[in-house]
Design an enzyme around this catalytic site. Structure first.
Site, PDB file in Angstrom:
ATOM      1  N   THR A   1       0.877  -1.177   0.000  1.00 16.00           N
ATOM      2  CA  THR A   1       0.000   0.000   0.000  1.00 16.00           C
ATOM      3  C   THR A   1       0.911   1.223   0.000  1.00 16.00           C
ATOM      4  O   THR A   1       1.628   1.481   0.966  1.00 16.00           O
ATOM      5  CB  THR A   1      -0.899   0.027   1.247  1.00 16.00           C
ATOM      6  OG1 THR A   1      -1.647  -1.185   1.296  1.00 16.00           O
ATOM      7  CG2 THR A   1      -1.856   1.203   1.189  1.00 16.00           C
TER       8      THR A   1
ATOM      9  N   LYS B   1      -7.347   1.758  -3.138  1.00 18.02           N
ATOM     10  CA  LYS B   1      -6.996   1.288  -1.787  1.00 18.02           C
ATOM     11  C   LYS B   1      -7.224   2.410  -0.765  1.00 18.02           C
ATOM     12  O   LYS B   1      -7.637   2.169   0.372  1.00 18.02           O
ATOM     13  CB  LYS B   1      -5.544   0.817  -1.777  1.00 18.02           C
ATOM     14  CG  LYS B   1      -4.977   0.471  -0.419  1.00 18.02           C
ATOM     15  CD  LYS B   1      -5.493  -0.830   0.161  1.00 18.02           C
ATOM     16  CE  LYS B   1      -5.008  -1.006   1.592  1.00 18.02           C
ATOM     17  NZ  LYS B   1      -5.274  -2.287   2.166  1.00 18.02           N
TER      18      LYS B   1
ATOM     19  N   LYS C   1       0.230   5.355   8.103  1.00 20.48           N
ATOM     20  CA  LYS C   1       0.914   5.640   6.831  1.00 20.48           C
ATOM     21  C   LYS C   1      -0.111   5.744   5.688  1.00 20.48           C
ATOM     22  O   LYS C   1      -0.076   6.667   4.887  1.00 20.48           O
ATOM     23  CB  LYS C   1       1.921   4.503   6.612  1.00 20.48           C
ATOM     24  CG  LYS C   1       2.636   4.409   5.309  1.00 20.48           C
ATOM     25  CD  LYS C   1       2.087   3.385   4.341  1.00 20.48           C
ATOM     26  CE  LYS C   1       1.963   1.963   4.784  1.00 20.48           C
ATOM     27  NZ  LYS C   1       1.464   1.036   3.788  1.00 20.48           N
TER      28      LYS C   1
HETATM   29  N1  LIG Z   1      -1.342  -6.429   7.583  1.00 16.18           N
HETATM   30  C1  LIG Z   1      -2.475  -6.162   6.959  1.00 16.18           C
HETATM   31  O1  LIG Z   1      -3.575  -6.489   7.439  1.00 16.18           O
HETATM   32  C2  LIG Z   1      -2.443  -5.470   5.615  1.00 16.18           C
HETATM   33  C3  LIG Z   1      -3.611  -5.487   4.850  1.00 16.18           C
HETATM   34  C4  LIG Z   1      -3.598  -4.899   3.607  1.00 16.18           C
HETATM   35  C5  LIG Z   1      -2.465  -4.267   3.129  1.00 16.18           C
HETATM   36  N2  LIG Z   1      -1.344  -4.225   3.903  1.00 16.18           N
HETATM   37  C6  LIG Z   1      -0.159  -3.534   3.331  1.00 16.18           C
HETATM   38  O2  LIG Z   1       0.722  -4.526   2.820  1.00 16.18           O
HETATM   39  C7  LIG Z   1       2.080  -4.107   3.029  1.00 16.18           C
HETATM   40  C8  LIG Z   1       2.791  -5.139   3.895  1.00 16.18           C
HETATM   41  O3  LIG Z   1       2.088  -5.233   5.123  1.00 16.18           O
HETATM   42  P1  LIG Z   1       2.458  -6.314   6.227  1.00 16.18           P
HETATM   43  O4  LIG Z   1       1.372  -6.271   7.226  1.00 16.18           O
HETATM   44  O5  LIG Z   1       2.841  -7.583   5.573  1.00 16.18           O
HETATM   45  O6  LIG Z   1       3.737  -5.582   6.860  1.00 16.18           O
HETATM   46  P2  LIG Z   1       4.882  -6.194   7.781  1.00 16.18           P
HETATM   47  O7  LIG Z   1       4.472  -7.448   8.423  1.00 16.18           O
HETATM   48  O8  LIG Z   1       5.356  -5.052   8.607  1.00 16.18           O
HETATM   49  O9  LIG Z   1       6.019  -6.548   6.698  1.00 16.18           O
HETATM   50  C9  LIG Z   1       6.671  -5.529   5.990  1.00 16.18           C
HETATM   51  C10 LIG Z   1       7.659  -6.175   5.065  1.00 16.18           C
HETATM   52  O10 LIG Z   1       8.341  -5.157   4.342  1.00 16.18           O
HETATM   53  C11 LIG Z   1       9.749  -5.359   4.479  1.00 16.18           C
HETATM   54  N3  LIG Z   1      10.438  -4.074   4.364  1.00 16.18           N
HETATM   55  C12 LIG Z   1      10.155  -2.933   5.041  1.00 16.18           C
HETATM   56  N4  LIG Z   1      10.989  -1.970   4.662  1.00 16.18           N
HETATM   57  C13 LIG Z   1      11.824  -2.513   3.729  1.00 16.18           C
HETATM   58  C14 LIG Z   1      12.904  -2.025   2.960  1.00 16.18           C
HETATM   59  N5  LIG Z   1      13.319  -0.749   3.062  1.00 16.18           N
HETATM   60  N6  LIG Z   1      13.514  -2.864   2.092  1.00 16.18           N
HETATM   61  C15 LIG Z   1      13.108  -4.164   1.981  1.00 16.18           C
HETATM   62  N7  LIG Z   1      12.080  -4.678   2.680  1.00 16.18           N
HETATM   63  C16 LIG Z   1      11.460  -3.862   3.544  1.00 16.18           C
HETATM   64  C17 LIG Z   1       9.905  -5.995   5.844  1.00 16.18           C
HETATM   65  O11 LIG Z   1      11.166  -6.605   5.957  1.00 16.18           O
HETATM   66  P3  LIG Z   1      11.758  -6.968   7.415  1.00 16.18           P
HETATM   67  O12 LIG Z   1      11.159  -8.299   7.784  1.00 16.18           O
HETATM   68  O13 LIG Z   1      13.220  -7.039   7.206  1.00 16.18           O
HETATM   69  O14 LIG Z   1      11.354  -5.857   8.349  1.00 16.18           O
HETATM   70  C18 LIG Z   1       8.736  -6.985   5.816  1.00 16.18           C
HETATM   71  O15 LIG Z   1       9.036  -8.114   5.038  1.00 16.18           O
HETATM   72  C19 LIG Z   1       2.022  -2.708   3.665  1.00 16.18           C
HETATM   73  O16 LIG Z   1       2.122  -1.733   2.687  1.00 16.18           O
HETATM   74  C20 LIG Z   1       0.639  -2.695   4.314  1.00 16.18           C
HETATM   75  O17 LIG Z   1       0.147  -1.384   4.450  1.00 16.18           O
HETATM   76  C21 LIG Z   1      -1.297  -4.845   5.128  1.00 16.18           C
END
Ligand SMILES: NC(=O)c1ccc[n+]([C@@H]2O[C@H](COP(=O)([O-])OP(=O)(O)OC[C@H]3O[C@@H](n4cnc5c(N)ncnc54)[C@H](OP(=O)(O)O)[C@@H]3O)[C@@H](O)[C@H]2O)c1
Length: 286
Positions: free
Chosen positions: A96, A171, A239
């Site tokens: 996102t 989104k 964010k």
């Molecule tokens: N969780 C939800 O319910 C949900 C629902 C819909 C959409 N989303 C969106 O989907 C995306 C991922 O969400 P998530 O919940 O899976 O987040 P998350 O669990 O915090 O995972 C974030 C991922 O991004 C990686 N990352 C962050 N900064 C980085 C960088 N500079 N370079 C390389 N990798 C990086 C992290 O790596 P590390 O492991 O090394 O930190 C981790 O693998 C976000 O944009 C979020 O807004 C989330």
């Protein structure tokens, strides 16, 4: 198909798993190694030591990282991932992020003869675990048709919303709609508690009527129990709302409730709840 998946967070971990179960040759990369180790224990596939190495032979590269800044760091520049992808391949970004970066990535991919789709997801952690995500996609029609069967394995609904950036704009609509719902649910539960009702019973009956919602069905029990160590992190929704409020400022939309809940979420962050699920909004209420 050779598919690379970058970002094995709450969402990406399971999405990459579905690609593996569908029979693709999946190569995963995550910035921190622990998630890669866990993924390889659970699913069939390989990992790479760098994102650049992971994408070298890929037909499709999926990214699901944090935000605009992480996409820039990972994908752009002379040694960014895009520069290492093969011509004719496709980058599908499930992060996102802003519509601005979606358009920028589309332009850079175009210069490198790579297709690009902005394809943010909704459905929460449960949607990722169950392969039931909803995906809103920006990009050209032929690329969408090529990518849809690949994304189908983790989605229940995939919509083509038009040009690059429109996936991210859609989104934002989702996040705007969701924000007020969570706060309203928190207030309803808090009211039921103060009124001395059987809260579980009250929420169960309410969830069968006109106040029903995904948040209502999936979050009321954990909110009653004050459990928040899962799901969609407060840091992430803040964010998202930042981006929606900026976009609204530029297109003339008024988002008063969204702006208010954005501040409430900042309170939760300040109290140390940045990684809590957004339903932790209820912790602000007496
Ligand atoms: N969780 C939800 O319910 C949900 C629902 C819909 C959409 N989303 C969106 O989907 C995306 C991922 O969400 P998530 O919940 O899976 O987040 P998350 O669990 O915090 O995972 C974030 C991922 O991004 C990686 N990352 C962050 N900064 C980085 C960088 N500079 N370079 C390389 N990798 C990086 C992290 O790596 P590390 O492991 O090394 O930190 C981790 O693998 C976000 O944009 C979020 O807004 C989330």
């Amino acid at each position: 198909m050779n598919v690379s998946f970058i970002g094995l967070g709450v969402m990406g971990f399971h999405m990459a798993g579905y690609l593996s179960k569908a029979g693709h040759n999946v190569c995963v990369y995550n910035r921190s190694q622990d998630k890669v180790t866990k993924w390889l224990e659970k699913f069939q596939g390989t990992s790479a030591n760098s994102a650049q190495q992971a994408v070298k032979n890929a037909d499709f590269v999926m990214t699901c990282v944090k935000d605009d800044a992480s996409l820039r760091e990972l994908l752009l520049g002379a040694d960014g991932v895009i520069a290492h992808m093969k011509q004719g391949s496709m980058l599908i970004d499930h992060t996102t992020a802003s519509a601005i970066i979606a358009r920028e990535l589309a332009a850079v991919c175009g210069e490198n003869k790579i297709s690009f789709l902005d394809a943010p997801i909704t459905g929460g952690e449960a949607g990722a675990v169950n392969g039931q995500l909803s995906i809103m996609v920006g990009g050209n029609t032929d690329d969408f048709a090529r990518a849809k069967p690949v994304m189908d394995v983790y989605a229940k609904n995939i919509e083509h919303m038009g040009e690059h950036g429109n996936g991210q704009l859609t989104k934002m609509v989702n996040q705007i709609c969701m924000t007020g719902l969570i706060q309203a649910l928190a207030e309803g539960i808090s009211f039921a508690e103060h009124a001395g009702l059987d809260v579980e019973k009250a929420m169960a009956v309410v969830s069968q009527g006109s106040a029903a919602s995904w948040q209502q069905q999936n979050r009321h029990m954990t909110m009653i129990k004050r459990e928040f160590n899962f799901g969609f992190a407060v840091d992430l929704i803040r964010k998202d709302l930042d981006m929606a409020i900026t976009e609204a400022y530029n297109n003339g939309t008024s988002l008063p409730v969204t702006a208010l809940v954005h501040q409430f979420l900042a309170d939760v962050q300040k109290a140390g709840g940045g990684r809590f699920d957004a339903s932790s909004l209820i912790t602000r209420l007496p």
